[in-house]
Design an enzyme around this catalytic site. Sequence first.
Site, PDB file in Angstrom:
ATOM      1  N   ASP A  90       1.521   1.843  -5.410  1.00 48.40           N
ATOM      2  CA  ASP A  90       0.095   2.183  -5.445  1.00 48.40           C
ATOM      3  C   ASP A  90      -0.101   3.436  -6.310  1.00 48.40           C
ATOM      4  O   ASP A  90       0.682   4.388  -6.238  1.00 48.40           O
ATOM      5  CB  ASP A  90      -0.419   2.441  -4.019  1.00 48.40           C
ATOM      6  CG  ASP A  90      -1.935   2.411  -3.946  1.00 48.40           C
ATOM      7  OD1 ASP A  90      -2.480   1.480  -3.347  1.00 48.40           O
ATOM      8  OD2 ASP A  90      -2.576   3.330  -4.511  1.00 48.40           O
ATOM      9  N   ILE A  91      -1.147   3.443  -7.104  1.00 50.92           N
ATOM     10  CA  ILE A  91      -1.393   4.561  -8.030  1.00 50.92           C
ATOM     11  C   ILE A  91      -1.790   5.834  -7.279  1.00 50.92           C
ATOM     12  O   ILE A  91      -1.586   6.942  -7.785  1.00 50.92           O
ATOM     13  CB  ILE A  91      -2.453   4.139  -9.083  1.00 50.92           C
ATOM     14  CG1 ILE A  91      -2.318   4.969 -10.349  1.00 50.92           C
ATOM     15  CG2 ILE A  91      -3.852   4.151  -8.511  1.00 50.92           C
ATOM     16  CD1 ILE A  91      -3.070   4.399 -11.538  1.00 50.92           C
ATOM     17  N   ASN A 132      -6.496  -4.622   3.971  1.00 51.74           N
ATOM     18  CA  ASN A 132      -7.905  -4.224   4.045  1.00 51.74           C
ATOM     19  C   ASN A 132      -8.754  -5.412   3.604  1.00 51.74           C
ATOM     20  O   ASN A 132      -8.512  -5.983   2.543  1.00 51.74           O
ATOM     21  CB  ASN A 132      -8.169  -3.029   3.123  1.00 51.74           C
ATOM     22  CG  ASN A 132      -7.417  -1.791   3.546  1.00 51.74           C
ATOM     23  OD1 ASN A 132      -7.177  -1.575   4.729  1.00 51.74           O
ATOM     24  ND2 ASN A 132      -7.019  -0.976   2.585  1.00 51.74           N
ATOM     25  N   GLU A 177     -11.220  -2.201  -1.629  1.00 51.92           N
ATOM     26  CA  GLU A 177     -11.774  -1.717  -2.907  1.00 51.92           C
ATOM     27  C   GLU A 177     -11.479  -2.685  -4.045  1.00 51.92           C
ATOM     28  O   GLU A 177     -12.291  -2.815  -4.962  1.00 51.92           O
ATOM     29  CB  GLU A 177     -11.202  -0.334  -3.235  1.00 51.92           C
ATOM     30  CG  GLU A 177     -11.738   0.742  -2.292  1.00 51.92           C
ATOM     31  CD  GLU A 177     -11.135   2.116  -2.553  1.00 51.92           C
ATOM     32  OE1 GLU A 177     -10.209   2.218  -3.392  1.00 51.92           O
ATOM     33  OE2 GLU A 177     -11.595   3.071  -1.902  1.00 51.92           O
ATOM     34  N   VAL A 178     -10.310  -3.291  -4.022  1.00 54.09           N
ATOM     35  CA  VAL A 178      -9.942  -4.246  -5.072  1.00 54.09           C
ATOM     36  C   VAL A 178     -10.009  -5.651  -4.465  1.00 54.09           C
ATOM     37  O   VAL A 178      -9.253  -5.965  -3.538  1.00 54.09           O
ATOM     38  CB  VAL A 178      -8.530  -3.956  -5.625  1.00 54.09           C
ATOM     39  CG1 VAL A 178      -8.129  -5.025  -6.641  1.00 54.09           C
ATOM     40  CG2 VAL A 178      -8.477  -2.566  -6.264  1.00 54.09           C
ATOM     41  N   HIS A 208      -4.327  -8.580  -1.296  1.00 57.40           N
ATOM     42  CA  HIS A 208      -3.051  -7.850  -1.406  1.00 57.40           C
ATOM     43  C   HIS A 208      -2.675  -7.256  -0.070  1.00 57.40           C
ATOM     44  O   HIS A 208      -3.532  -7.069   0.802  1.00 57.40           O
ATOM     45  CB  HIS A 208      -3.161  -6.732  -2.459  1.00 57.40           C
ATOM     46  CG  HIS A 208      -4.276  -5.754  -2.204  1.00 57.40           C
ATOM     47  ND1 HIS A 208      -5.587  -6.028  -2.527  1.00 57.40           N
ATOM     48  CD2 HIS A 208      -4.277  -4.532  -1.628  1.00 57.40           C
ATOM     49  CE1 HIS A 208      -6.343  -5.002  -2.172  1.00 57.40           C
ATOM     50  NE2 HIS A 208      -5.578  -4.083  -1.612  1.00 57.40           N
ATOM     51  N   HIS A 241      -0.680  -3.844   1.644  1.00 58.85           N
ATOM     52  CA  HIS A 241      -0.099  -2.508   1.470  1.00 58.85           C
ATOM     53  C   HIS A 241       1.145  -2.420   2.351  1.00 58.85           C
ATOM     54  O   HIS A 241       1.098  -2.811   3.526  1.00 58.85           O
ATOM     55  CB  HIS A 241      -1.068  -1.418   1.964  1.00 58.85           C
ATOM     56  CG  HIS A 241      -2.343  -1.321   1.204  1.00 58.85           C
ATOM     57  ND1 HIS A 241      -2.635  -0.278   0.350  1.00 58.85           N
ATOM     58  CD2 HIS A 241      -3.424  -2.132   1.175  1.00 58.85           C
ATOM     59  CE1 HIS A 241      -3.840  -0.446  -0.162  1.00 58.85           C
ATOM     60  NE2 HIS A 241      -4.347  -1.561   0.321  1.00 58.85           N
TER      61      HIS A 241
HETATM   62  P1  5GP Z   1      -7.799  -1.688  -1.024  1.00 53.12           P
HETATM   63  O1  5GP Z   1      -8.573  -2.644  -1.899  1.00 53.12           O
HETATM   64  O2  5GP Z   1      -6.911  -2.383  -0.036  1.00 53.12           O
HETATM   65  O3  5GP Z   1      -8.659  -0.669  -0.383  1.00 53.12           O
HETATM   66  O4  5GP Z   1      -6.806  -0.842  -1.929  1.00 53.12           O
HETATM   67  C1  5GP Z   1      -6.610  -1.018  -3.305  1.00 53.12           C
HETATM   68  C2  5GP Z   1      -5.481  -0.115  -3.705  1.00 53.12           C
HETATM   69  O5  5GP Z   1      -5.186  -0.349  -5.064  1.00 53.12           O
HETATM   70  C3  5GP Z   1      -5.786   1.381  -3.564  1.00 53.12           C
HETATM   71  O6  5GP Z   1      -4.843   1.973  -2.669  1.00 53.12           O
HETATM   72  C4  5GP Z   1      -5.651   1.921  -4.992  1.00 53.12           C
HETATM   73  O7  5GP Z   1      -5.034   3.196  -5.037  1.00 53.12           O
HETATM   74  C5  5GP Z   1      -4.812   0.856  -5.671  1.00 53.12           C
HETATM   75  N1  5GP Z   1      -5.087   0.715  -7.100  1.00 53.12           N
HETATM   76  C6  5GP Z   1      -6.321   0.548  -7.662  1.00 53.12           C
HETATM   77  N2  5GP Z   1      -6.203   0.421  -8.999  1.00 53.12           N
HETATM   78  C7  5GP Z   1      -4.869   0.510  -9.279  1.00 53.12           C
HETATM   79  C8  5GP Z   1      -4.126   0.455 -10.500  1.00 53.12           C
HETATM   80  O8  5GP Z   1      -4.660   0.295 -11.599  1.00 53.12           O
HETATM   81  N3  5GP Z   1      -2.775   0.580 -10.403  1.00 53.12           N
HETATM   82  C9  5GP Z   1      -2.145   0.734  -9.193  1.00 53.12           C
HETATM   83  N4  5GP Z   1      -0.806   0.846  -9.215  1.00 53.12           N
HETATM   84  N5  5GP Z   1      -2.815   0.792  -8.031  1.00 53.12           N
HETATM   85  C10 5GP Z   1      -4.165   0.689  -8.069  1.00 53.12           C
END
Ligand code: 5GP
Length: 115
Positions: A29-30, A86, A94-95, A99, A101
Site C-alpha cells: 500500500d502506498i 473495506n 476509496e478505490v 481488494h 488489505h
Molecule cells: P480502500 O479502498 O480499501 O479504502 O483502500 C485503498 C487503498 O489503496 C488505500 O490504503 C490507499 O493507500 C491505496 N492506494 C491508493 N492508490 C494507490 C496507488 O496508486 N498505489 C498503491 N500502492 N496504493 C494505493
Amino acid sequence: MDCVFCRIARGEIPARTVFQDEHLIAFDDIHPAAPVHVLIVPRKHISSLAGASEEDVLLLGRMLLAARDVARARGIEDKGYRVVANTGEHGGQEVFHCHLHVLGGMPLGRILPPR
Ligand code: 5GP
Ligand code: ZN
C-alpha cells in the site's frame, strides 16, 4: 479502464509488487497503516465485495489464500495479522476495485467492541 488498480495490474503505474500470477497481483500500500500493509488485487475488475457474484467464488478464495501466502512471505504469519475488505461508503472504501488489505507487524487492537 481508468481504474488505478487495473492500471497497476497492467503495469502502467509502478507498485512494489510482492507477488503476482495470472489471477492476482499483491503490492505494498502506498500509505501503509502498519509495518506490513499489502493489497491483494484481482486482475479482473470487480467494483467491490458487493459487486462480486457466484462466478467469482474461486477468485475470492484465491484472494484469501494469497493473503495467507503474503503474510507468510512477509514473516508475520506466526504473530498474526488482519485481512480487511473495506466495502462501500460506510466501509470506507476509496478505490472501487475489489481488494483485500493484509495488515500486520504490530498489535492491531480490537475493532469490534471490547468484551
Ligand atoms: P480502500 O479502498 O480499501 O479504502 O483502500 C485503498 C487503498 O489503496 C488505500 O490504503 C490507499 O493507500 C491505496 N492506494 C491508493 N492508490 C494507490 C496507488 O496508486 N498505489 C498503491 N500502492 N496504493 C494505493
Ligand atoms: Zn479496476
